[in-house]
Scaffold this motif. Structure first.
Motif, PDB file in Angstrom:
ATOM      1  N   TYR A 145       0.819  -1.207   0.000  1.00 10.76           N
ATOM      2  CA  TYR A 145       0.000   0.000   0.000  1.00 10.76           C
ATOM      3  C   TYR A 145       0.856   1.261   0.000  1.00 10.76           C
ATOM      4  O   TYR A 145       1.935   1.309   0.598  1.00 10.76           O
ATOM      5  N   VAL A 173     -12.069  -9.468   0.265  1.00  7.68           N
ATOM      6  CA  VAL A 173     -11.638  -9.064   1.605  1.00  7.68           C
ATOM      7  C   VAL A 173     -11.917 -10.224   2.553  1.00  7.68           C
ATOM      8  O   VAL A 173     -12.688 -11.133   2.237  1.00  7.68           O
ATOM      9  N   LEU A 201     -11.615  -0.876   4.959  1.00  7.35           N
ATOM     10  CA  LEU A 201     -11.026  -2.157   4.562  1.00  7.35           C
ATOM     11  C   LEU A 201     -10.452  -2.879   5.778  1.00  7.35           C
ATOM     12  O   LEU A 201     -10.511  -4.112   5.868  1.00  7.35           O
ATOM     13  N   LEU A 213      -7.702  -6.639   2.516  1.00  2.00           N
ATOM     14  CA  LEU A 213      -7.801  -7.391   1.266  1.00  2.00           C
ATOM     15  C   LEU A 213      -7.134  -8.752   1.428  1.00  2.00           C
ATOM     16  O   LEU A 213      -6.143  -8.892   2.151  1.00  2.00           O
ATOM     17  N   GLY A 248      -6.834 -10.000  -3.820  1.00  4.05           N
ATOM     18  CA  GLY A 248      -7.507  -8.756  -4.173  1.00  4.05           C
ATOM     19  C   GLY A 248      -6.616  -7.825  -4.980  1.00  4.05           C
ATOM     20  O   GLY A 248      -5.417  -7.730  -4.739  1.00  4.05           O
ATOM     21  N   ARG A 291      -5.231  -4.445  -5.622  1.00  3.81           N
ATOM     22  CA  ARG A 291      -5.061  -3.224  -4.855  1.00  3.81           C
ATOM     23  C   ARG A 291      -4.994  -1.980  -5.728  1.00  3.81           C
ATOM     24  O   ARG A 291      -5.196  -0.867  -5.243  1.00  3.81           O
ATOM     25  N   VAL A 306      -9.405  -0.485  -6.769  1.00  2.36           N
ATOM     26  CA  VAL A 306     -10.491  -0.646  -5.802  1.00  2.36           C
ATOM     27  C   VAL A 306     -11.606   0.343  -6.144  1.00  2.36           C
ATOM     28  O   VAL A 306     -11.359   1.539  -6.320  1.00  2.36           O
ATOM     29  N   ARG A 354     -12.472   4.780  -9.031  1.00  6.32           N
ATOM     30  CA  ARG A 354     -11.398   3.808  -8.824  1.00  6.32           C
ATOM     31  C   ARG A 354     -10.256   4.412  -8.021  1.00  6.32           C
ATOM     32  O   ARG A 354      -9.867   5.565  -8.242  1.00  6.32           O
ATOM     33  N   TYR A 414     -15.753  -2.056  -3.435  1.00  8.24           N
ATOM     34  CA  TYR A 414     -15.660  -3.371  -4.071  1.00  8.24           C
ATOM     35  C   TYR A 414     -14.217  -3.642  -4.477  1.00  8.24           C
ATOM     36  O   TYR A 414     -13.593  -2.837  -5.173  1.00  8.24           O
ATOM     37  N   VAL A 415     -13.708  -4.798  -4.033  1.00  7.31           N
ATOM     38  CA  VAL A 415     -12.350  -5.223  -4.363  1.00  7.31           C
ATOM     39  C   VAL A 415     -12.440  -6.389  -5.337  1.00  7.31           C
ATOM     40  O   VAL A 415     -12.962  -7.455  -4.994  1.00  7.31           O
ATOM     41  N   GLU A 416     -11.938  -6.188  -6.543  1.00  8.56           N
ATOM     42  CA  GLU A 416     -12.048  -7.245  -7.549  1.00  8.56           C
ATOM     43  C   GLU A 416     -10.937  -8.278  -7.390  1.00  8.56           C
ATOM     44  O   GLU A 416      -9.868  -7.975  -6.848  1.00  8.56           O
TER      45      GLU A 416
END
Length: 261
Positions: free
Chosen positions: A33, A154, A173, A179, A183, A185, A188, A202, A225-227
């Protein structure tokens, strides 16, 4: 016999290679991050304070030096007593739902428009109205339904009711357990309703520039929403067959090892 063994070995190695390809590892660049860069962080919470919206549920409590004069403005004051616990007292405090016209209906004051105001702005507006009846009144307003939802990759997806409207996407989060390793990063999504319209935005959590985004601080009813990453998508294509492939590959390799001793 040797050709059969070679064929079996080839198939086993092929299956193992497929599994390895579908479970490829991510790089550090995609996982860490807020990585260091030249971005100057200048986010100010005051720029993005959530505004009161239609259907918000607000707790409004009026105070004064003489508690008796606040009784008409606090419907529960007649049943409150010193033996109440703090939780019970909070549960009994009056709440007001913002109607479709953006108003709440307060005792004595009647309809008061609060939609589009911040919590602090609404406090000042109501306090100003109360000065007609009370000397130096105090007003406290809290959101009763400040909720955000976190979905996707998550640890603990769900909806969370927050005690304060000051919450960041990273804090939300964190409440969802962070996550998973699967996930994405860098992409998101924050879904937010603005003036009755849904917007999709996004955020790249690997970049410090996210701290300057207007969506870094969340508003009520935001959805995060975390894809899933490509490896997770690929593994889902294999589905239930993954275990079967692994078992067959292991069995083939074992049999070939025994027969070729």
């Amino acid at each position: 016999m040797q050709s059969i063994l070679k064929y079996g070995l080839s198939m086993g190695l092929f299956c193992a290679l497929i599994i390895i390809l579908f479970s490829s590892c991510g790089s550090r660049k995609k996982m860490v991050y807020l990585q260091n860069d030249s971005t100057q962080v200048n986010t100010l919470y005051d720029q993005y304070v959530p505004k009161i919206q239609v259907n918000d549920i607000l707790t409004v409590v009026v105070t004064a030096a003489d508690p008796k004069v606040t009784a008409p403005f606090n419907p529960i004051s007649s049943i409150a007593n010193g033996n109440m616990s703090q939780n019970t007292d909070m549960a009994l405090r009056p709440t007001y739902t913002v109607d479709n016209d953006g108003n709440i209906t307060l005792p004595m004051l009647g309809k008061t428009k609060v939609v589009g105001l911040t919590r602090i702005e609404a406090i000042e507006k109501i306090r100003s109205e109360l000065e007609k009846y009370i000397k130096d009144p105090g007003v406290n307003i809290n959101f009763n339904n400040f909720r955000v939802s976190v979905l996707g990759e998550v640890a603990r997806p769900g909806s969370f009711v927050l005690p304060s409207e000051r919450v960041t996407v990273l804090e939300a989060l964190g409440m969802a357990g962070d996550l998973t390793i699967r996930g994405v990063r860098e992409n998101v999504m924050v879904i937010r309703e603005v003036n009755g319209q849904k917007t999709m935005n996004r955020l790249d959590l690997t970049k410090q520039s996210t701290l300057n985004s207007p969506y870094y601080y969340l508003a009520q009813n935001d959805v995060i929403y975390v894809e899933p990453n490509q490896a997770q998508i690929n593994s889902s294509k294999l589905g239930a067959n993954t275990n079967i492939i692994i078992s067959i590959s292991s069995l083939l390799i074992t049999v070939i090892s025994i027969l070729t001793r």
